[in-house]
Design a protein around this motif. Structure first.
Motif, mmCIF file in Angstrom:
data_model
loop_
_atom_site.group_PDB
_atom_site.id
_atom_site.type_symbol
_atom_site.label_atom_id
_atom_site.label_comp_id
_atom_site.label_asym_id
_atom_site.label_seq_id
_atom_site.Cartn_x
_atom_site.Cartn_y
_atom_site.Cartn_z
ATOM 1 N N THR A 57 11.747 13.731 -8.660
ATOM 2 C CA THR A 57 11.835 13.350 -7.246
ATOM 3 C C THR A 57 10.609 12.560 -6.808
ATOM 4 O O THR A 57 10.726 11.608 -6.028
ATOM 5 C CB THR A 57 12.039 14.577 -6.338
ATOM 6 O OG1 THR A 57 11.013 15.539 -6.592
ATOM 7 C CG2 THR A 57 13.398 15.214 -6.556
ATOM 8 N N ALA A 58 9.439 12.916 -7.335
ATOM 9 C CA ALA A 58 8.231 12.139 -7.019
ATOM 10 C C ALA A 58 8.353 10.722 -7.563
ATOM 11 O O ALA A 58 8.024 9.741 -6.878
ATOM 12 C CB ALA A 58 6.994 12.840 -7.577
ATOM 13 N N ALA A 59 8.854 10.600 -8.788
ATOM 14 C CA ALA A 59 9.057 9.270 -9.374
ATOM 15 C C ALA A 59 10.124 8.502 -8.591
ATOM 16 O O ALA A 59 10.009 7.285 -8.396
ATOM 17 C CB ALA A 59 9.457 9.399 -10.842
ATOM 18 N N GLY A 60 11.150 9.214 -8.133
ATOM 19 C CA GLY A 60 12.192 8.577 -7.329
ATOM 20 C C GLY A 60 11.653 8.011 -6.031
ATOM 21 O O GLY A 60 12.069 6.934 -5.588
ATOM 22 N N ALA A 61 10.707 8.712 -5.419
ATOM 23 C CA ALA A 61 10.095 8.213 -4.188
ATOM 24 C C ALA A 61 9.366 6.897 -4.438
ATOM 25 O O ALA A 61 9.452 5.966 -3.624
ATOM 26 C CB ALA A 61 9.129 9.258 -3.615
ATOM 27 N N VAL A 62 8.680 6.815 -5.566
ATOM 28 C CA VAL A 62 7.993 5.568 -5.917
ATOM 29 C C VAL A 62 9.011 4.451 -6.117
ATOM 30 O O VAL A 62 8.820 3.327 -5.636
ATOM 31 C CB VAL A 62 7.125 5.730 -7.187
ATOM 32 C CG1 VAL A 62 6.466 4.407 -7.565
ATOM 33 C CG2 VAL A 62 6.077 6.811 -7.000
ATOM 34 N N MET A 63 10.097 4.776 -6.806
ATOM 35 C CA MET A 63 11.111 3.761 -7.065
ATOM 36 C C MET A 63 11.751 3.253 -5.773
ATOM 37 O O MET A 63 11.942 2.042 -5.597
ATOM 38 C CB MET A 63 12.194 4.298 -7.996
ATOM 39 C CG MET A 63 13.172 3.227 -8.441
ATOM 40 S SD MET A 63 14.324 3.787 -9.692
ATOM 41 C CE MET A 63 15.485 4.673 -8.681
ATOM 42 N N VAL A 64 12.042 4.153 -4.848
ATOM 43 C CA VAL A 64 12.621 3.739 -3.563
ATOM 44 C C VAL A 64 11.657 2.825 -2.814
ATOM 45 O O VAL A 64 12.057 1.789 -2.268
ATOM 46 C CB VAL A 64 13.005 4.967 -2.710
ATOM 47 C CG1 VAL A 64 13.355 4.568 -1.288
ATOM 48 C CG2 VAL A 64 14.165 5.720 -3.355
ATOM 49 N N PHE A 120 0.811 -1.209 0.000
ATOM 50 C CA PHE A 120 0.000 0.000 0.000
ATOM 51 C C PHE A 120 0.850 1.266 0.000
ATOM 52 O O PHE A 120 0.436 2.295 -0.545
ATOM 53 C CB PHE A 120 -1.007 -0.015 1.157
ATOM 54 C CG PHE A 120 -2.216 -0.829 0.824
ATOM 55 C CD1 PHE A 120 -3.292 -0.272 0.158
ATOM 56 C CD2 PHE A 120 -2.272 -2.181 1.129
ATOM 57 C CE1 PHE A 120 -4.402 -1.025 -0.185
ATOM 58 C CE2 PHE A 120 -3.372 -2.949 0.797
ATOM 59 C CZ PHE A 120 -4.439 -2.369 0.133
ATOM 60 N N PHE A 121 2.046 1.214 0.552
ATOM 61 C CA PHE A 121 2.951 2.355 0.507
ATOM 62 C C PHE A 121 3.322 2.676 -0.942
ATOM 63 O O PHE A 121 3.331 3.847 -1.348
ATOM 64 C CB PHE A 121 4.190 2.079 1.362
ATOM 65 C CG PHE A 121 5.055 3.278 1.598
ATOM 66 C CD1 PHE A 121 4.551 4.443 2.154
ATOM 67 C CD2 PHE A 121 6.405 3.242 1.267
ATOM 68 C CE1 PHE A 121 5.354 5.549 2.369
ATOM 69 C CE2 PHE A 121 7.222 4.340 1.486
ATOM 70 C CZ PHE A 121 6.693 5.504 2.033
ATOM 71 N N VAL A 122 3.597 1.654 -1.729
ATOM 72 C CA VAL A 122 3.902 1.860 -3.147
ATOM 73 C C VAL A 122 2.678 2.439 -3.863
ATOM 74 O O VAL A 122 2.799 3.383 -4.648
ATOM 75 C CB VAL A 122 4.381 0.553 -3.816
ATOM 76 C CG1 VAL A 122 4.487 0.718 -5.333
ATOM 77 C CG2 VAL A 122 5.717 0.116 -3.245
ATOM 78 N N PHE A 123 1.486 1.896 -3.589
ATOM 79 C CA PHE A 123 0.263 2.424 -4.209
ATOM 80 C C PHE A 123 0.074 3.902 -3.864
ATOM 81 O O PHE A 123 -0.233 4.718 -4.732
ATOM 82 C CB PHE A 123 -0.981 1.657 -3.735
ATOM 83 C CG PHE A 123 -1.082 0.240 -4.192
ATOM 84 C CD1 PHE A 123 -0.241 -0.308 -5.152
ATOM 85 C CD2 PHE A 123 -2.047 -0.583 -3.645
ATOM 86 C CE1 PHE A 123 -0.356 -1.626 -5.565
ATOM 87 C CE2 PHE A 123 -2.180 -1.907 -4.043
ATOM 88 C CZ PHE A 123 -1.331 -2.427 -5.002
ATOM 89 N N ILE A 124 0.234 4.235 -2.588
ATOM 90 C CA ILE A 124 0.057 5.617 -2.133
ATOM 91 C C ILE A 124 1.024 6.547 -2.861
ATOM 92 O O ILE A 124 0.630 7.609 -3.354
ATOM 93 C CB ILE A 124 0.245 5.714 -0.607
ATOM 94 C CG1 ILE A 124 -0.917 5.032 0.120
ATOM 95 C CG2 ILE A 124 0.385 7.173 -0.161
ATOM 96 C CD1 ILE A 124 -0.630 4.734 1.587
#
Length: 123
Positions: free
Chosen positions: A94-101, A61-65
């Motif tokens: 940076t938003a995409a990077g957060a998803v990747m992390v 769910f963290f990835v979905f969020i």
């Protein structure tokens, strides 16, 4: 009471519309949904412990969020400007990077949970 119920219903409807938009417009969200579904099926198949379920559900769910937030940020940036701007690129990247992390973290959690079970299944 009826007015509150209508407001709440509208609020949920808007949230569901946002989730549907993300699923329809973002190929990565569909990938996350597929991988999350596979992870849940593996959890059922391997009968993982409750603490493992907790970790699995949190990372899925963290990835979905984050994918939903990434979509919101990208959409806002696109609304603001269609021209190239360095700061717009930074916001999107940076938003995409957060998803990747988060996705990398979820893979690590999945490996910690499932790798020993897979190895034991074969040996």
């Amino acid at each position: 009471m009826g007015k509150i119920r209508r407001k709440l219903t509208k609020s949920f409807s808007y949230a569901i519309d946002g989730i549907k938009y993300t699923i329809k417009s973002q190929p990565n969200m569909r990938i996350h949904l597929g991988v999350g579904t596979i992870a849940i099926a593996a959890g059922i198949a391997f009968r993982i412990a409750s603490y493992e379920w907790l970790a699995l559900v949190i990372v899925i769910f963290f990835v979905f969020i984050l994918e939903i937030l990434n979509t919101a940020i990208e959409t806002l940036v696109d609304l603001y400007t269609e021209d190239y701007h360095h700061l717009a690129k930074v916001a999107k990247d940076t938003a995409a990077g957060a998803v990747m992390v988060a996705a990398i973290m979820s893979v690590c959690v999945g490996l910690i949970i499932f790798l020993p079970k897979i190895v034991n299944w074969f040996f």
